[in-house]
Scaffold this motif. Sequence first.
Motif, PDB file in Angstrom:
ATOM      1  N   PRO A  78      -8.052  12.337  -7.723  1.00  0.00           N
ATOM      2  CA  PRO A  78      -7.654  11.514  -6.578  1.00  0.00           C
ATOM      3  C   PRO A  78      -8.631  11.697  -5.415  1.00  0.00           C
ATOM      4  CG  PRO A  78      -5.795  12.791  -7.391  1.00  0.00           C
ATOM      5  CD  PRO A  78      -6.996  13.265  -8.138  1.00  0.00           C
ATOM      6  N   SER A  80      -7.585  10.821  -2.394  1.00  0.00           N
ATOM      7  CA  SER A  80      -6.699  10.850  -1.227  1.00  0.00           C
ATOM      8  C   SER A  80      -5.433  11.601  -1.614  1.00  0.00           C
ATOM      9  CB  SER A  80      -6.355   9.416  -0.819  1.00  0.00           C
ATOM     10  OG  SER A  80      -5.130   9.393  -0.111  1.00  0.00           O
ATOM     11  N   PRO A  81      -4.815  12.303  -0.647  1.00  0.00           N
ATOM     12  CA  PRO A  81      -3.541  12.971  -0.926  1.00  0.00           C
ATOM     13  C   PRO A  81      -2.383  11.985  -1.102  1.00  0.00           C
ATOM     14  CG  PRO A  81      -4.547  13.768   1.115  1.00  0.00           C
ATOM     15  CD  PRO A  81      -5.281  12.534   0.713  1.00  0.00           C
ATOM     16  N   ARG A  82      -2.646  10.706  -0.900  1.00  0.00           N
ATOM     17  CA  ARG A  82      -1.576   9.718  -1.038  1.00  0.00           C
ATOM     18  C   ARG A  82      -1.468   9.342  -2.518  1.00  0.00           C
ATOM     19  NH1 ARG A  82      -1.457   4.232   2.384  1.00  0.00           N
ATOM     20  NH2 ARG A  82      -3.637   4.374   1.865  1.00  0.00           N
ATOM     21  N   LEU A  83      -0.771  10.160  -3.286  1.00  0.00           N
ATOM     22  CA  LEU A  83      -0.738   9.970  -4.740  1.00  0.00           C
ATOM     23  C   LEU A  83       0.065   8.761  -5.166  1.00  0.00           C
ATOM     24  CD1 LEU A  83      -0.428  13.353  -6.616  1.00  0.00           C
ATOM     25  CD2 LEU A  83      -2.432  11.963  -6.126  1.00  0.00           C
ATOM     26  N   THR A  84       0.827   8.187  -4.229  1.00  0.00           N
ATOM     27  CA  THR A  84       1.583   6.983  -4.576  1.00  0.00           C
ATOM     28  C   THR A  84       0.645   5.884  -5.045  1.00  0.00           C
ATOM     29  OG1 THR A  84       1.548   6.463  -2.220  1.00  0.00           O
ATOM     30  CG2 THR A  84       3.601   7.341  -3.095  1.00  0.00           C
ATOM     31  N   TYR A 120       5.257  -2.508  -4.472  1.00  0.00           N
ATOM     32  CA  TYR A 120       6.418  -1.704  -4.075  1.00  0.00           C
ATOM     33  C   TYR A 120       6.223  -1.097  -2.684  1.00  0.00           C
ATOM     34  CZ  TYR A 120      10.137   1.825  -4.456  1.00  0.00           C
ATOM     35  OH  TYR A 120      11.254   2.593  -4.245  1.00  0.00           O
ATOM     36  N   HIS A 121       4.994  -0.676  -2.387  1.00  0.00           N
ATOM     37  CA  HIS A 121       4.717   0.001  -1.116  1.00  0.00           C
ATOM     38  C   HIS A 121       4.178  -0.948  -0.038  1.00  0.00           C
ATOM     39  CE1 HIS A 121       5.481   4.075  -2.560  1.00  0.00           C
ATOM     40  NE2 HIS A 121       4.856   3.750  -3.673  1.00  0.00           N
ATOM     41  N   ALA A 122       4.031  -2.232  -0.367  1.00  0.00           N
ATOM     42  CA  ALA A 122       3.423  -3.177   0.585  1.00  0.00           C
ATOM     43  C   ALA A 122       4.376  -3.482   1.745  1.00  0.00           C
ATOM     44  CB  ALA A 122       3.053  -4.467  -0.145  1.00  0.00           C
ATOM     45  N   ALA A 123       3.810  -4.072   2.779  1.00  0.00           N
ATOM     46  CA  ALA A 123       4.586  -4.375   3.989  1.00  0.00           C
ATOM     47  C   ALA A 123       5.716  -5.352   3.693  1.00  0.00           C
ATOM     48  CB  ALA A 123       3.663  -4.941   5.064  1.00  0.00           C
ATOM     49  N   ASP A 124       6.791  -5.220   4.455  1.00  0.00           N
ATOM     50  CA  ASP A 124       7.909  -6.158   4.365  1.00  0.00           C
ATOM     51  C   ASP A 124       7.517  -7.465   5.052  1.00  0.00           C
ATOM     52  OD1 ASP A 124       9.267  -3.961   3.325  1.00  0.00           O
ATOM     53  OD2 ASP A 124      10.085  -3.389   5.287  1.00  0.00           O
ATOM     54  N   ARG A 187       7.977  -9.842  -4.668  1.00  0.00           N
ATOM     55  CA  ARG A 187       8.944  -8.798  -4.288  1.00  0.00           C
ATOM     56  C   ARG A 187       9.976  -9.412  -3.348  1.00  0.00           C
ATOM     57  NH1 ARG A 187       7.197  -4.011  -0.543  1.00  0.00           N
ATOM     58  NH2 ARG A 187       8.687  -4.995   0.887  1.00  0.00           N
ATOM     59  N   TYR A 190      13.278  -5.284  -2.534  1.00  0.00           N
ATOM     60  CA  TYR A 190      12.452  -4.075  -2.593  1.00  0.00           C
ATOM     61  C   TYR A 190      11.899  -3.810  -3.994  1.00  0.00           C
ATOM     62  CZ  TYR A 190      14.079  -2.924   2.088  1.00  0.00           C
ATOM     63  OH  TYR A 190      14.318  -2.939   3.434  1.00  0.00           O
ATOM     64  N   ASP A 191      12.313  -4.637  -4.968  1.00  0.00           N
ATOM     65  CA  ASP A 191      11.860  -4.398  -6.336  1.00  0.00           C
ATOM     66  C   ASP A 191      10.865  -5.461  -6.788  1.00  0.00           C
ATOM     67  OD1 ASP A 191      13.443  -2.040  -7.031  1.00  0.00           O
ATOM     68  OD2 ASP A 191      15.158  -3.364  -6.705  1.00  0.00           O
TER      69      ASP A 191
ATOM     70  N   GLU B  40       3.577  12.489   2.330  1.00  0.00           N
ATOM     71  CA  GLU B  40       2.688  11.646   1.543  1.00  0.00           C
ATOM     72  C   GLU B  40       3.413  10.530   0.797  1.00  0.00           C
ATOM     73  OE1 GLU B  40       2.409  14.813   2.069  1.00  0.00           O
ATOM     74  OE2 GLU B  40       0.390  14.974   2.878  1.00  0.00           O
ATOM     75  N   GLY B  44       3.079   4.306   2.831  1.00  0.00           N
ATOM     76  CA  GLY B  44       2.849   2.902   2.500  1.00  0.00           C
ATOM     77  C   GLY B  44       3.104   2.035   3.724  1.00  0.00           C
ATOM     78  N   ASP B  45       2.969   0.703   3.531  1.00  0.00           N
ATOM     79  CA  ASP B  45       3.153  -0.228   4.652  1.00  0.00           C
ATOM     80  C   ASP B  45       4.602  -0.681   4.789  1.00  0.00           C
ATOM     81  OD1 ASP B  45       0.442  -0.193   5.352  1.00  0.00           O
ATOM     82  OD2 ASP B  45      -0.021  -1.633   3.770  1.00  0.00           O
ATOM     83  N   GLY B  46       5.408  -0.517   3.736  1.00  0.00           N
ATOM     84  CA  GLY B  46       6.789  -1.008   3.814  1.00  0.00           C
ATOM     85  C   GLY B  46       7.515  -0.719   2.519  1.00  0.00           C
ATOM     86  N   ARG B  48      10.958  -0.175  -0.080  1.00  0.00           N
ATOM     87  CA  ARG B  48      12.164   0.657  -0.101  1.00  0.00           C
ATOM     88  C   ARG B  48      11.959   2.048   0.488  1.00  0.00           C
ATOM     89  NH1 ARG B  48      13.898  -0.018  -5.074  1.00  0.00           N
ATOM     90  NH2 ARG B  48      15.579  -1.446  -4.538  1.00  0.00           N
ATOM     91  N   GLY B  68      -0.302  17.635   1.577  1.00  0.00           N
ATOM     92  CA  GLY B  68      -1.654  17.255   1.161  1.00  0.00           C
ATOM     93  C   GLY B  68      -2.756  17.377   2.194  1.00  0.00           C
ATOM     94  N   HIS B  81      -6.399  10.942   6.588  1.00  0.00           N
ATOM     95  CA  HIS B  81      -5.071  11.503   6.329  1.00  0.00           C
ATOM     96  C   HIS B  81      -4.422  11.963   7.632  1.00  0.00           C
ATOM     97  CE1 HIS B  81      -2.002  12.478   3.519  1.00  0.00           C
ATOM     98  NE2 HIS B  81      -1.905  13.714   3.948  1.00  0.00           N
ATOM     99  N   ARG B  84      -2.967   8.994   9.182  1.00  0.00           N
ATOM    100  CA  ARG B  84      -1.706   8.573   8.540  1.00  0.00           C
ATOM    101  C   ARG B  84      -0.547   9.476   8.977  1.00  0.00           C
ATOM    102  NH1 ARG B  84      -5.227   7.352   3.848  1.00  0.00           N
ATOM    103  NH2 ARG B  84      -5.057   9.518   3.177  1.00  0.00           N
ATOM    104  N   PHE B 110      -9.009  15.423  -4.215  1.00  0.00           N
ATOM    105  CA  PHE B 110      -7.683  15.963  -3.915  1.00  0.00           C
ATOM    106  C   PHE B 110      -7.094  16.512  -5.213  1.00  0.00           C
ATOM    107  CE2 PHE B 110      -3.025  15.336  -3.762  1.00  0.00           C
ATOM    108  CZ  PHE B 110      -2.753  16.308  -2.810  1.00  0.00           C
TER     109      PHE B 110
END
Lengths: 252, 283
Positions: A78, A80-84, A120-124, A187, A190-191, B40, B44-46, B48, B68, B81, B84, B110
């Motif tokens: 990775p 970045s530490p943002r593993l999502t 899933y993580h994008a802006a609303d 989306r 939220y799904d 971490e 995200g931007d949005g 759930r 992280g 980071h 963020r 990382f």
Amino acid sequence: MVRQGEFTQALLDPSAAVPPGLTGPDGRPAGKRFAVYRNNVAVSLTKALETGFPVVRKLVGDDFFTAMAGVFLRSHPPRSPRLTLYGETFPAFLEGFGPAQRLVYLPDVARLEMALRESYHAADSDPIAPDALAALPPEALMGARLHLAPALRLIRSRWPVFGIWRANTAAAAPKPAAGPEDVLVVRPGYDPVPLPLPPGGGGFVAALMHGRPLGEAVAAAEEECQDFNLSAVLQILLDHAALVDVTGEDAP
Amino acid sequence: MLDTRPDTLPARPGVGFKPQHFDAIMADPGPVAWLEVHAENYMGDGGRPLAQLRALAERFPISVHGVGLSIGGEGPLDADHLARLKHLVGWLNPTSFSEHLAWSTHDTHFLNDLLPLPYTEATLTRVAAHIDQLQETIGRRMLLENPSTYLAFAESDMPETDFLAEIARRTGCGLLLDLNNVFVSATNQQTDPVAYIDAFPMAEVGEIHLGGHDEQQDDHGAPLLIDSHGAEVVDPVWALYAHTLHRAGPRPTLIEWDTDVPDWPVLAAEAGRAAALSTPVDA
């Protein structure tokens, strides 16, 4: 003194020697104690890839996936530490991964799974009213710009990537048909949901994503499919909260 | 809107939030008075994750726990980071922010593990500078957590407790005392966990962590405990908790359970056990 570069190199290369200067409580070499860190890195990143690419895993089998993930995480740790969002480069890696070449569609399946995760993580966003397009004067329609939801993603594939995805996620799904597929990830809440687009739909949505006005997007779609059905695709977008704004010809 | 939230976590149990527990927590949190989230997972931007976090923050004090930032890294902190983290702390305004005495990033790699540090003056200088930078960036005091370790550095020349006390003194940061980490490290390093707790700068402790671990053996048959957060807290760690409470009084106490996450009632029961221990029987 043990430098972190040396530590890192030994973590990622299971054949590398444990850096000297690391010990157990009795002063003896760290041995298996260092292997705990090595294992934590490999297992946790493999787990992240398993979570992110369940259909790729199902297609290749658990053991093959674990081995493949091991090669990937060592060559593409990775950034970045943002593993999502870890695995952005996994589809491109799969293009060049020899042992999986027989599964020609695998990189596109990975692209679809990555798109679902990004969505899933994008802006609303709030969708436009269902009658917002109908309210436009007909002469203004083709010059209008349709603004798409930030959670929208488009996967254009030479392979039936939606059919493959569905056959591996839904019980009793039909076998995938042969041929290319364009898949839209929407989306509505939220799904994220992947939807196959009718012919021309991929070119149409791609043009909208580039900020082109409706008329140009229709022309792009008709280049791909003479019988492009604009109202069917607009209905898909409206039904899934995929349109967030309509602006006139002169607006940016 | 006037923000009336307290600036410290309640001296009661909290748990690490898992999305699958959202409905159960909102329906009945039981003994759980606050929640901790890993920073971490909310960058995200949005979607759930942020919607759930906003809803939780309306009802519970939230502790944001970074996993992280690589505070012990030889290189500079990752500016993206840091930005963020600043953004997350800015919009959420959590009750607490904590991170680890460890490193996890080298160059741009990382490694997703909390890697160990030698306890030396050079490490002190570097870690203190990174904590100063972080506290300035997010505009608040942070808590620094003691690590689980599996090996030692021949070059280390001070005990971990002295190292942490000196970091707190130089930076003004608080400390997060993870008692499972104390037990894991003491077993692995063949030292006395009670002596560690007695040497710990307890006045700086803003939060306690409890969690489960796995048991293995090293090359020579010595016990080697692995900090897995995948099981119930073991009795010797509960005993260390009782000892800590006796020394320090009630503190905000988190149950960590990150792998093989159980159903909500099991986690709530662990929180209940912590609550029972921190309530004086002679009160």
